[in-house]
Design a protein around this motif. Sequence first.
Motif, PDB file in Angstrom:
ATOM      1  N   VAL A  68       0.849  -1.197   0.000  1.00  4.96           N
ATOM      2  CA  VAL A  68       0.000   0.000   0.000  1.00  4.96           C
ATOM      3  C   VAL A  68       0.890   1.256   0.000  1.00  4.96           C
ATOM      4  O   VAL A  68       1.667   1.466   0.937  1.00  4.96           O
ATOM      5  CB  VAL A  68      -0.945   0.021   1.227  1.00  4.96           C
ATOM      6  CG1 VAL A  68      -1.830   1.266   1.204  1.00  4.96           C
ATOM      7  CG2 VAL A  68      -1.791  -1.244   1.276  1.00  4.96           C
ATOM      8  N   LEU A  69       0.770   2.043  -1.057  1.00  2.38           N
ATOM      9  CA  LEU A  69       1.506   3.308  -1.094  1.00  2.38           C
ATOM     10  C   LEU A  69       0.836   4.247  -0.105  1.00  2.38           C
ATOM     11  O   LEU A  69      -0.380   4.465  -0.176  1.00  2.38           O
ATOM     12  CB  LEU A  69       1.467   3.927  -2.490  1.00  2.38           C
ATOM     13  CG  LEU A  69       1.927   3.041  -3.653  1.00  2.38           C
ATOM     14  CD1 LEU A  69       1.772   3.792  -4.977  1.00  2.38           C
ATOM     15  CD2 LEU A  69       3.361   2.584  -3.467  1.00  2.38           C
ATOM     16  N   GLU A  70       1.628   4.764   0.820  1.00  9.10           N
ATOM     17  CA  GLU A  70       1.046   5.648   1.840  1.00  9.10           C
ATOM     18  C   GLU A  70       1.320   7.105   1.448  1.00  9.10           C
ATOM     19  O   GLU A  70       2.478   7.508   1.319  1.00  9.10           O
ATOM     20  CB  GLU A  70       1.640   5.353   3.216  1.00  9.10           C
ATOM     21  CG  GLU A  70       1.083   6.287   4.270  1.00  9.10           C
ATOM     22  CD  GLU A  70       1.429   5.851   5.672  1.00  9.10           C
ATOM     23  OE1 GLU A  70       0.677   5.049   6.250  1.00  9.10           O
ATOM     24  OE2 GLU A  70       2.462   6.319   6.193  1.00  9.10           O
ATOM     25  N   ILE A  71       0.245   7.871   1.309  1.00  9.34           N
ATOM     26  CA  ILE A  71       0.385   9.284   0.897  1.00  9.34           C
ATOM     27  C   ILE A  71      -0.038  10.155   2.080  1.00  9.34           C
ATOM     28  O   ILE A  71      -1.234  10.306   2.361  1.00  9.34           O
ATOM     29  CB  ILE A  71      -0.506   9.592  -0.331  1.00  9.34           C
ATOM     30  CG1 ILE A  71      -0.518   8.433  -1.332  1.00  9.34           C
ATOM     31  CG2 ILE A  71      -0.105  10.924  -0.964  1.00  9.34           C
ATOM     32  CD1 ILE A  71       0.543   8.386  -2.337  1.00  9.34           C
ATOM     33  N   THR A  72       0.950  10.689   2.770  1.00  8.82           N
ATOM     34  CA  THR A  72       0.675  11.524   3.950  1.00  8.82           C
ATOM     35  C   THR A  72       1.516  12.811   3.873  1.00  8.82           C
ATOM     36  O   THR A  72       2.463  12.975   4.633  1.00  8.82           O
ATOM     37  CB  THR A  72       0.998  10.747   5.253  1.00  8.82           C
ATOM     38  OG1 THR A  72       2.323  10.188   5.136  1.00  8.82           O
ATOM     39  CG2 THR A  72       0.012   9.652   5.533  1.00  8.82           C
ATOM     40  N   PRO A  73       1.180  13.711   2.962  1.00  4.52           N
ATOM     41  CA  PRO A  73       2.003  14.920   2.794  1.00  4.52           C
ATOM     42  C   PRO A  73       1.861  15.870   3.984  1.00  4.52           C
ATOM     43  O   PRO A  73       0.875  15.790   4.727  1.00  4.52           O
ATOM     44  CB  PRO A  73       1.403  15.586   1.541  1.00  4.52           C
ATOM     45  CG  PRO A  73       0.428  14.617   0.962  1.00  4.52           C
ATOM     46  CD  PRO A  73       0.015  13.702   2.070  1.00  4.52           C
ATOM     47  N   PRO A  74       2.801  16.799   4.132  1.00  3.75           N
ATOM     48  CA  PRO A  74       2.587  17.872   5.104  1.00  3.75           C
ATOM     49  C   PRO A  74       1.263  18.571   4.804  1.00  3.75           C
ATOM     50  O   PRO A  74       0.875  18.693   3.633  1.00  3.75           O
ATOM     51  CB  PRO A  74       3.775  18.817   4.854  1.00  3.75           C
ATOM     52  CG  PRO A  74       4.843  17.956   4.250  1.00  3.75           C
ATOM     53  CD  PRO A  74       4.107  16.927   3.441  1.00  3.75           C
ATOM     54  N   LEU A  75       0.583  19.027   5.859  1.00  2.00           N
ATOM     55  CA  LEU A  75      -0.754  19.596   5.668  1.00  2.00           C
ATOM     56  C   LEU A  75      -0.723  20.956   4.971  1.00  2.00           C
ATOM     57  O   LEU A  75      -1.770  21.498   4.627  1.00  2.00           O
ATOM     58  CB  LEU A  75      -1.474  19.730   7.018  1.00  2.00           C
ATOM     59  CG  LEU A  75      -1.488  18.479   7.911  1.00  2.00           C
ATOM     60  CD1 LEU A  75      -2.372  18.705   9.127  1.00  2.00           C
ATOM     61  CD2 LEU A  75      -1.931  17.248   7.138  1.00  2.00           C
ATOM     62  N   ILE A  76       0.471  21.491   4.764  1.00  4.16           N
ATOM     63  CA  ILE A  76       0.609  22.782   4.078  1.00  4.16           C
ATOM     64  C   ILE A  76       0.708  22.615   2.567  1.00  4.16           C
ATOM     65  O   ILE A  76       0.819  23.600   1.841  1.00  4.16           O
ATOM     66  CB  ILE A  76       1.862  23.532   4.580  1.00  4.16           C
ATOM     67  CG1 ILE A  76       3.101  22.650   4.406  1.00  4.16           C
ATOM     68  CG2 ILE A  76       1.710  23.957   6.037  1.00  4.16           C
ATOM     69  CD1 ILE A  76       4.415  23.386   4.606  1.00  4.16           C
ATOM     70  N   MET A  77       0.647  21.383   2.084  1.00  4.68           N
ATOM     71  CA  MET A  77       0.836  21.145   0.642  1.00  4.68           C
ATOM     72  C   MET A  77      -0.279  21.805  -0.173  1.00  4.68           C
ATOM     73  O   MET A  77      -1.444  21.796   0.221  1.00  4.68           O
ATOM     74  CB  MET A  77       0.887  19.642   0.362  1.00  4.68           C
ATOM     75  CG  MET A  77       1.237  19.340  -1.083  1.00  4.68           C
ATOM     76  SD  MET A  77       1.828  17.646  -1.318  1.00  4.68           S
ATOM     77  CE  MET A  77       3.526  17.771  -0.768  1.00  4.68           C
ATOM     78  N   THR A  78       0.091  22.365  -1.321  1.00  2.57           N
ATOM     79  CA  THR A  78      -0.895  23.016  -2.195  1.00  2.57           C
ATOM     80  C   THR A  78      -1.403  22.030  -3.258  1.00  2.57           C
ATOM     81  O   THR A  78      -0.790  20.982  -3.485  1.00  2.57           O
ATOM     82  CB  THR A  78      -0.256  24.206  -2.936  1.00  2.57           C
ATOM     83  OG1 THR A  78       0.793  23.691  -3.776  1.00  2.57           O
ATOM     84  CG2 THR A  78       0.311  25.225  -1.972  1.00  2.57           C
ATOM     85  N   GLU A  79      -2.492  22.415  -3.925  1.00  2.00           N
ATOM     86  CA  GLU A  79      -3.018  21.563  -4.995  1.00  2.00           C
ATOM     87  C   GLU A  79      -2.016  21.463  -6.150  1.00  2.00           C
ATOM     88  O   GLU A  79      -1.898  20.404  -6.780  1.00  2.00           O
ATOM     89  CB  GLU A  79      -4.370  22.097  -5.482  1.00  2.00           C
ATOM     90  CG  GLU A  79      -5.443  21.921  -4.399  1.00  2.00           C
ATOM     91  CD  GLU A  79      -6.848  22.329  -4.824  1.00  2.00           C
ATOM     92  OE1 GLU A  79      -7.757  22.172  -3.994  1.00  2.00           O
ATOM     93  OE2 GLU A  79      -7.042  22.799  -5.957  1.00  2.00           O
ATOM     94  N   ALA A  80      -1.289  22.544  -6.404  1.00  5.86           N
ATOM     95  CA  ALA A  80      -0.280  22.500  -7.486  1.00  5.86           C
ATOM     96  C   ALA A  80       0.809  21.472  -7.148  1.00  5.86           C
ATOM     97  O   ALA A  80       1.286  20.740  -8.029  1.00  5.86           O
ATOM     98  CB  ALA A  80       0.332  23.880  -7.674  1.00  5.86           C
ATOM     99  N   GLU A  81       1.177  21.416  -5.874  1.00  2.00           N
ATOM    100  CA  GLU A  81       2.194  20.426  -5.481  1.00  2.00           C
ATOM    101  C   GLU A  81       1.626  19.006  -5.553  1.00  2.00           C
ATOM    102  O   GLU A  81       2.338  18.059  -5.901  1.00  2.00           O
ATOM    103  CB  GLU A  81       2.704  20.738  -4.073  1.00  2.00           C
ATOM    104  CG  GLU A  81       3.595  21.969  -4.024  1.00  2.00           C
ATOM    105  CD  GLU A  81       3.949  22.384  -2.605  1.00  2.00           C
ATOM    106  OE1 GLU A  81       5.112  22.736  -2.377  1.00  2.00           O
ATOM    107  OE2 GLU A  81       3.067  22.361  -1.726  1.00  2.00           O
ATOM    108  N   VAL A  82       0.344  18.864  -5.206  1.00  2.00           N
ATOM    109  CA  VAL A  82      -0.305  17.560  -5.358  1.00  2.00           C
ATOM    110  C   VAL A  82      -0.207  17.122  -6.822  1.00  2.00           C
ATOM    111  O   VAL A  82       0.178  15.987  -7.131  1.00  2.00           O
ATOM    112  CB  VAL A  82      -1.780  17.608  -4.891  1.00  2.00           C
ATOM    113  CG1 VAL A  82      -2.537  16.364  -5.348  1.00  2.00           C
ATOM    114  CG2 VAL A  82      -1.852  17.735  -3.370  1.00  2.00           C
ATOM    115  N   ASP A  83      -0.521  18.043  -7.740  1.00  2.00           N
ATOM    116  CA  ASP A  83      -0.438  17.723  -9.183  1.00  2.00           C
ATOM    117  C   ASP A  83       0.966  17.242  -9.547  1.00  2.00           C
ATOM    118  O   ASP A  83       1.139  16.263 -10.281  1.00  2.00           O
ATOM    119  CB  ASP A  83      -0.769  18.962 -10.030  1.00  2.00           C
ATOM    120  CG  ASP A  83      -2.259  19.299  -9.981  1.00  2.00           C
ATOM    121  OD1 ASP A  83      -3.052  18.421  -9.585  1.00  2.00           O
ATOM    122  OD2 ASP A  83      -2.607  20.434 -10.325  1.00  2.00           O
TER     123      ASP A  83
END
Length: 444
Positions: free
Chosen positions: A400-415
Amino acid sequence: MPAKVASIFEKDKRLIADATKIRFFPLVVDRADGTRITDVEGKQYLDFTSAWALANTGYSNSRMRAALIEQLNKSTFTGLVSGLHEPAVELAQRLIDLTPGDFEKKVWFGLSGSDANETVGRLLPAATGKRRIVSFIGGYHGTTGTSLNMSAHIAMTSDIGGGNIVKVPYPHPYRPPFGEAPIECAEKAIRFLSDYIFKTICPPDDVAAIIVEAVQSDGGDIVPPPDFLPMLEALCRKHNIYLVLDEVKVGMGRTGEMFAFQHADVVPDVVVLGKSLGGGLPLSAVVGPRKLVDSGFSLFTATGNALCCTAGLATINTIEQDHLIGKARTVGDYLHTKLQTLRTDHRLIGDVRGLGMFQGVELVKDHTSKEPAAIEAAKVVYRAFELGLLVFYVGMFSNVLEITPPLIMTEAEVDEGIDILDQALHDVAAGRVSDELIAPFAGW
Ligand SMILES: Cc1ncc(COP(=O)(O)O)c(C=O)c1O
């Protein structure tokens, strides 16, 4: 591998205990800021891990840095065991105010999620006069004696002991433990506990507590059906059992609520915190009934030191003042939608699940048999690293790939991260990542 990274890795192999390692790729960090990590060769990575959900407020957060420098200028160390300082009492009050429940609460401070769960397990018999605990298969509660014995992750079930801690199935909608329809799996799990376990090896009047993760993280990023926690709470109330919520990994805003159990509207007796509470500094907390945390003796000399408590206060202030819970919800929903889109393009993805900035992507070889694709998960993670994205894998089957980014991440960074994951999945499916490349990185 670049020369400097290879040289440091060679020293690591000779000098640092393997018992502390879960390695997926050759990362040697020089510095980190916000959502980006820079290695010793100057290569930058976007971070989808928060270093195991530690860096909820991001790396080198300015509010955190300012608060820590102010405290460091007063003293590098101020303990709590035989002295007292203001950050500890202030943080204890904030944690009591944040957790629900109209009963007399106090806070125990420690240094890690493991020691906090250990303390809960150790103090329970004295506080309740009962000797047994129930925990869930796939749970990860720590690596010390009792916390390890509460855990039932495949990586930690070979140790001897823990006969008084009974493990029961966690309701997993994608892999229902009793083979039932996903929506029924919570009811079946509760019924198995109440109608079988409680009537055989574990009489409920000798059960001091049930410890549970509101969403199971290391066990495979599993979101149980919404009725699971309310049913578990009702069972606890019926038998006068403490309900202990381990929020070490998913608490502090990650799921789009301050605590993950708040999605289910239950009131735990005990809330256990760690990891992101200190934003990377060693800090854990047990927020529980006075009767529990005043029973017995459980301390570490550096427990609740002023620097770590200051970090805890800065974490809470940052979450509140930067509206990180709302951001976790909206950017998390965006992330979830993007991952669902990836699923339509990649047959390797069997399931996408999660809440807020806590998402799991389960890789399978076949959608019908759901045979876990563990090697493929290791390769995707490795290839993503090569392409500039940090992501880990978890789960009972390591798929299972775990995706837990810092909560400050932007939608552009998600892209940006999703594009890299997309490429990594394509490259693995096309056989462009060899077994030899990932061989030195056993993961877990
Ligand atoms: C839910 C949960 N509880 C407890 C722990 C143990 O925390 P630590 O490693 O800080 O001791 C972890 C660690 O991953 C965890 O995920």
